[in-house]
Design an enzyme around this catalytic site. Structure first.
Site, short mmCIF file in Angstrom:
data_model
loop_
_atom_site.label_atom_id
_atom_site.label_comp_id
_atom_site.label_asym_id
_atom_site.label_seq_id
_atom_site.Cartn_x
_atom_site.Cartn_y
_atom_site.Cartn_z
N HIS A 67 0.63 -1.26 -0.09
CA HIS A 67 -0.03 0.05 -0.02
C HIS A 67 0.96 1.21 0.09
O HIS A 67 0.44 2.42 -0.44
CB HIS A 67 -0.88 0.12 1.27
CG HIS A 67 -1.94 -0.94 1.37
ND1 HIS A 67 -1.80 -1.97 2.38
CD2 HIS A 67 -2.99 -1.09 0.52
CE1 HIS A 67 -2.89 -2.92 2.22
NE2 HIS A 67 -3.64 -2.48 1.28
N GLY A 77 -3.49 -1.29 -7.03
CA GLY A 77 -2.25 -2.35 -7.10
C GLY A 77 -2.54 -3.39 -8.25
O GLY A 77 -3.69 -3.95 -8.33
N LYS A 104 -1.71 -6.53 -8.41
CA LYS A 104 -1.92 -7.76 -7.60
C LYS A 104 -3.26 -8.06 -7.68
O LYS A 104 -3.57 -9.28 -8.27
CB LYS A 104 -1.52 -7.86 -5.95
CG LYS A 104 -1.80 -9.32 -5.52
CD LYS A 104 -1.65 -9.29 -4.02
CE LYS A 104 -2.76 -8.60 -3.07
NZ LYS A 104 -3.92 -9.31 -3.26
N GLN A 126 -9.37 -6.89 -10.70
CA GLN A 126 -10.04 -5.55 -10.22
C GLN A 126 -9.65 -4.30 -10.98
O GLN A 126 -10.49 -3.39 -11.15
CB GLN A 126 -9.77 -5.64 -8.67
CG GLN A 126 -10.14 -4.01 -8.19
CD GLN A 126 -9.75 -3.89 -6.49
OE1 GLN A 126 -10.34 -4.65 -5.86
NE2 GLN A 126 -8.81 -3.59 -6.11
N SER A 175 0.00 -8.99 0.74
CA SER A 175 -1.26 -8.93 1.14
C SER A 175 -1.62 -8.99 2.46
O SER A 175 -1.02 -9.69 3.33
CB SER A 175 -2.10 -10.18 0.21
OG SER A 175 -3.33 -10.43 0.74
N SER A 176 -2.76 -8.21 2.85
CA SER A 176 -3.39 -8.37 4.32
C SER A 176 -3.68 -9.80 4.56
O SER A 176 -3.69 -10.26 5.75
CB SER A 176 -4.54 -7.58 4.52
OG SER A 176 -4.12 -6.01 4.14
N ARG A 177 -4.12 -10.74 3.76
CA ARG A 177 -4.52 -12.00 4.05
C ARG A 177 -3.53 -12.85 4.25
O ARG A 177 -3.71 -14.05 4.88
CB ARG A 177 -5.30 -12.25 3.07
CG ARG A 177 -6.83 -11.58 3.02
CD ARG A 177 -7.79 -12.27 1.83
NE ARG A 177 -9.28 -11.67 2.11
CZ ARG A 177 -9.75 -10.77 1.59
NH1 ARG A 177 -9.40 -10.45 0.40
NH2 ARG A 177 -10.83 -10.25 1.70
#
Ligand code: PAF
Length: 273
Positions: free
Chosen positions: A28, A140, A142, A146, A178-180
């Site tokens: 980010h 992004g 990634k 999207q 990634s947050s995940r």
């Protein structure tokens, strides 16, 4: 937000928007850096958007770390951290919200595995665009599908906003940030970079002249399964529109999504062949 925006415009400043769901990591922060290169003012939004999560997905568990996010953004000197609440984004309530929907591009891949997800994304991004009114917005790579969907929406609605796609930031072993990723156990974290490695392998084969796309996809799928993933899709597509490529197509995206324990990981590589 609007008043600030007016005063910035008055001084001739351009505005860049970086929409996020928070839990900011280096990926980010690179979006914020890129935004800075395109506008005098940078607005970062943190909004965990309920409408883009399916019923059995991780909306409740999604990491919310606003205090730490704020500290990180202060260091980067973003001009505004905008954290609207649900009532600001969806003033008539979620059930009565106007939905922005992009057909076609959202049919396959993440759109097929996460029904309604992209409607949630385009609906919230359209709203954030309306609230912040940026000149530029950064997303992004990634989330490859999207960013294509958002580009389509922006062009289709003639919004005067330039969409910029920022390169994926990776951990040292290749795993896309990634947050995940924080859902991964230690042993899963050790396996996770194989998702990127399998995409790299496909790219290498393509660059060596191999054109049996189905075979390449199937081999990668089998490799991921053998490593412990539950693959969702592995696909070789035209980079511009996610359609199946013909043998002469030059801009290709190789994209994949796979479950590993509680985490659903996605990644992609764009290459010219
Ligand atoms: O990519 C994300 O974090 C989200 O999908 C976005 C674009 C911020 C919309 O909620």
């Amino acid at each position: 937000m609007r008043e600030l925006h007016e005063s910035w415009r008055h001084h001739g400043d351009h505005v860049a928007l970086v929409p996020t769901m928070g839990n900011l990591h280096a990926g980010h922060l690179s979006l914020v850096d890129l935004a800075r290169q395109h506008a005098e003012r940078v607005v970062v939004t943190v909004f965990v958007n309920p409408t883009q999560f399916g019923e059995d997905e991780d909306f409740d568990d999604y990491p919310r770390t606003l205090k730490r996010d704020t500290q990180r953004l202060k260091k980067l000197e973003a001009d505004v951290l905008f954290t609207p609440d649900v009532a600001t984004v969806y003033p008539f309530g979620i059930d009565k919200a106007t939905v922005v929907s992009v057909p076609g591009l959202t049919r396959n891949f993440c759109g097929a595995s996460r029904p309604g997800h992209f409607d949630g994304v385009t609906t919230v991004v359209a709203r954030l665009f309306a609230l912040v009114q940026p000149d530029v917005a950064v997303f992004g790579q990634k989330d490859y599908q999207q960013q294509l969907v958002i580009r389509h929406m922006t062009a289709d609605l003639s919004l005067p906003i330039r969409v910029i796609t920022a390169p994926t930031m990776r951990e040292a072993d290749g795993l896309a940030m990634s947050s995940r990723n924080q859902y991964l156990s230690e042993s899963e974290r050790a396996i996770a970079p194989q998702l990127h490695a399998s995409l790299e392998k496909i790219c290498k084969e393509l660059q060596n002249g191999k054109r049996d796309f189905d075979q390449l996809e199937n081999d990668a799928w089998a490799g991921l399964e053998a490593a412990g993933f539950v693959p969702d899709y592995v696909a070789i597509r035209r980079a511009e529109n996610l359609e199946p490529p013909d043998r002469d197509c030059d801009e290709i995206v190789v994209l994949a999504a796979a479950h590993l324990g509680k985490a659903r990981l996605i990644d992609n590589i764009v290459i010219t062949i």
